[in-house]
Design a protein around this motif. Structure first.
Motif, short mmCIF file in Angstrom:
data_model
loop_
_atom_site.label_atom_id
_atom_site.label_comp_id
_atom_site.label_asym_id
_atom_site.label_seq_id
_atom_site.Cartn_x
_atom_site.Cartn_y
_atom_site.Cartn_z
N LYS A 1 1.58 -15.09 -4.46
CA LYS A 1 2.17 -13.77 -4.59
C LYS A 1 3.11 -13.50 -3.44
CE LYS A 1 -1.89 -12.11 -5.41
NZ LYS A 1 -3.08 -11.24 -5.51
N ARG A 2 4.01 -12.56 -3.69
CA ARG A 2 4.97 -12.14 -2.69
C ARG A 2 5.05 -10.62 -2.79
NH1 ARG A 2 10.21 -10.79 -2.39
NH2 ARG A 2 11.46 -11.57 -0.67
N ILE A 3 4.51 -9.96 -1.79
CA ILE A 3 4.46 -8.50 -1.82
C ILE A 3 5.47 -7.94 -0.83
CG2 ILE A 3 2.99 -6.47 -1.52
CD1 ILE A 3 0.62 -8.13 -2.30
N GLU A 4 6.31 -7.04 -1.32
CA GLU A 4 7.33 -6.42 -0.49
C GLU A 4 6.90 -4.99 -0.20
OE1 GLU A 4 11.31 -7.91 -2.10
OE2 GLU A 4 11.76 -5.87 -1.44
N LEU A 5 6.77 -4.65 1.07
CA LEU A 5 6.38 -3.30 1.45
C LEU A 5 7.52 -2.66 2.21
CD1 LEU A 5 2.99 -4.29 3.13
CD2 LEU A 5 3.17 -3.23 0.90
N LEU A 6 7.75 -1.39 1.95
CA LEU A 6 8.69 -0.61 2.74
C LEU A 6 7.84 0.35 3.55
CD1 LEU A 6 11.80 -0.74 2.74
CD2 LEU A 6 11.79 1.27 1.29
N VAL A 7 7.82 0.19 4.86
CA VAL A 7 6.91 0.99 5.68
C VAL A 7 7.67 1.72 6.77
CG1 VAL A 7 4.98 -0.59 5.26
CG2 VAL A 7 6.42 -0.94 7.26
N SER A 8 7.03 2.72 7.34
CA SER A 8 7.63 3.51 8.42
C SER A 8 7.75 2.67 9.68
CB SER A 8 6.77 4.74 8.69
OG SER A 8 5.52 4.33 9.20
N ASP A 9 8.64 3.08 10.56
CA ASP A 9 8.87 2.34 11.80
C ASP A 9 7.64 2.32 12.69
OD1 ASP A 9 11.50 1.56 11.31
OD2 ASP A 9 12.25 3.53 11.89
N GLU A 10 6.73 3.29 12.49
CA GLU A 10 5.53 3.37 13.33
C GLU A 10 4.50 2.31 12.95
OE1 GLU A 10 6.80 6.28 11.75
OE2 GLU A 10 7.98 6.49 13.60
N THR A 11 4.68 1.67 11.80
CA THR A 11 3.69 0.71 11.34
C THR A 11 3.72 -0.54 12.21
OG1 THR A 11 4.12 1.53 9.12
CG2 THR A 11 2.85 -0.50 9.29
N THR A 12 2.60 -0.86 12.83
CA THR A 12 2.52 -2.02 13.72
C THR A 12 2.09 -3.26 12.94
OG1 THR A 12 0.22 -1.53 14.21
CG2 THR A 12 1.87 -0.54 15.65
N ASP A 13 2.29 -4.41 13.57
CA ASP A 13 1.83 -5.66 12.97
C ASP A 13 0.32 -5.65 12.75
OD1 ASP A 13 4.44 -6.47 13.10
OD2 ASP A 13 4.05 -8.33 14.18
N THR A 14 -0.40 -5.05 13.68
CA THR A 14 -1.86 -4.95 13.53
C THR A 14 -2.21 -4.17 12.26
OG1 THR A 14 -1.87 -4.76 15.93
CG2 THR A 14 -3.95 -4.34 14.80
N MET A 15 -1.47 -3.10 11.99
CA MET A 15 -1.74 -2.33 10.77
C MET A 15 -1.42 -3.15 9.53
SD MET A 15 -0.18 1.29 12.10
CE MET A 15 -0.22 2.22 10.58
N ILE A 16 -0.39 -3.97 9.61
CA ILE A 16 -0.05 -4.80 8.44
C ILE A 16 -1.14 -5.85 8.20
CG2 ILE A 16 1.67 -6.36 7.46
CD1 ILE A 16 3.74 -4.86 9.27
N HIS A 17 -1.63 -6.46 9.29
CA HIS A 17 -2.76 -7.39 9.14
C HIS A 17 -3.94 -6.68 8.49
CE1 HIS A 17 -1.57 -11.19 10.91
NE2 HIS A 17 -1.02 -10.59 11.95
N ASP A 18 -4.17 -5.46 8.93
CA ASP A 18 -5.25 -4.65 8.39
C ASP A 18 -5.09 -4.41 6.88
OD1 ASP A 18 -7.19 -3.88 10.22
OD2 ASP A 18 -6.91 -1.76 9.71
N MET A 19 -3.88 -4.04 6.47
CA MET A 19 -3.61 -3.82 5.04
C MET A 19 -3.88 -5.09 4.24
SD MET A 19 0.05 -1.84 5.01
CE MET A 19 0.43 -0.61 6.25
N CYS A 20 -3.44 -6.22 4.80
CA CYS A 20 -3.63 -7.50 4.11
C CYS A 20 -5.11 -7.79 3.94
CB CYS A 20 -2.96 -8.63 4.89
SG CYS A 20 -1.17 -8.56 4.82
N GLN A 21 -5.86 -7.62 5.05
CA GLN A 21 -7.26 -8.02 5.01
C GLN A 21 -8.13 -7.05 4.23
OE1 GLN A 21 -8.01 -8.87 9.17
NE2 GLN A 21 -6.49 -10.50 9.08
N LYS A 22 -7.72 -5.78 4.19
CA LYS A 22 -8.55 -4.80 3.48
C LYS A 22 -8.21 -4.68 2.00
CE LYS A 22 -9.93 -1.81 7.25
NZ LYS A 22 -9.50 -0.63 8.01
N LEU A 23 -6.97 -4.96 1.64
CA LEU A 23 -6.60 -4.73 0.24
C LEU A 23 -5.76 -5.84 -0.40
CD1 LEU A 23 -6.79 -2.50 -2.01
CD2 LEU A 23 -4.49 -1.86 -1.36
#
Lengths: 82, 82
Positions: free
Chosen positions: B41-63
């Motif tokens: 899969k290839r998921i494209e997210l458009l996120v706010s500038d405040e979103t950190t890499d840690t939060m992205i790892h979190d999104m990946c691992q949680k959902l």
């Protein structure tokens, strides 16, 4: 051998309900900074060195991609079979 | 805004029956130089500038990713909102 990575995404004009659902799921988990989610495919092919780019386009258009709804592009990497 | 591209693939050790089926389909169409096909899969997210890499790892691992069966990595691109 060559490794081909085909990235497939829904055309911009087409609604992605799966992406909308994932965005909702992220929001429920507290990730509120997510504006848009679009879900596509990533197909990895291991092909012979004789495979040309034209053949890869052919594979995409005949089988891998629904060209009515999806856009695709691909990258080719050389693989050393040591 | 930032654009995040998450690439998700089945772990190497896990059989990919969808990939095997696609390989068979390509062979039937005459594309015989294809050694292996793996579908991810290839998921494209458009996120706010405040979103950190840690939060992205979190999104990946949680959902987004089933970390038992899948590997993921992501790239972040700056998006100019002109």
């Amino acid at each position: 051998m060559k490794k081909v990575i085909v990235s497939i995404a829904l055309r911009e004009s087409i609604l992605d309900p799966q992406g909308v659902a994932v965005k909702g799921g992220l929001a429920q988990l507290g990730f509120t900074g997510v504006e848009e989610v679009r879900i596509g495919k990533r197909i990895e092919l291991l092909v012979s060195d004789e495979t040309t780019d034209t053949m890869i386009h052919d594979m995409c258009q005949k089988l891998l991609v629904n060209t009515v709804m999806e856009d695709y592009r691909f990258e080719v990497e050389e693989v050393t079979t040591a």
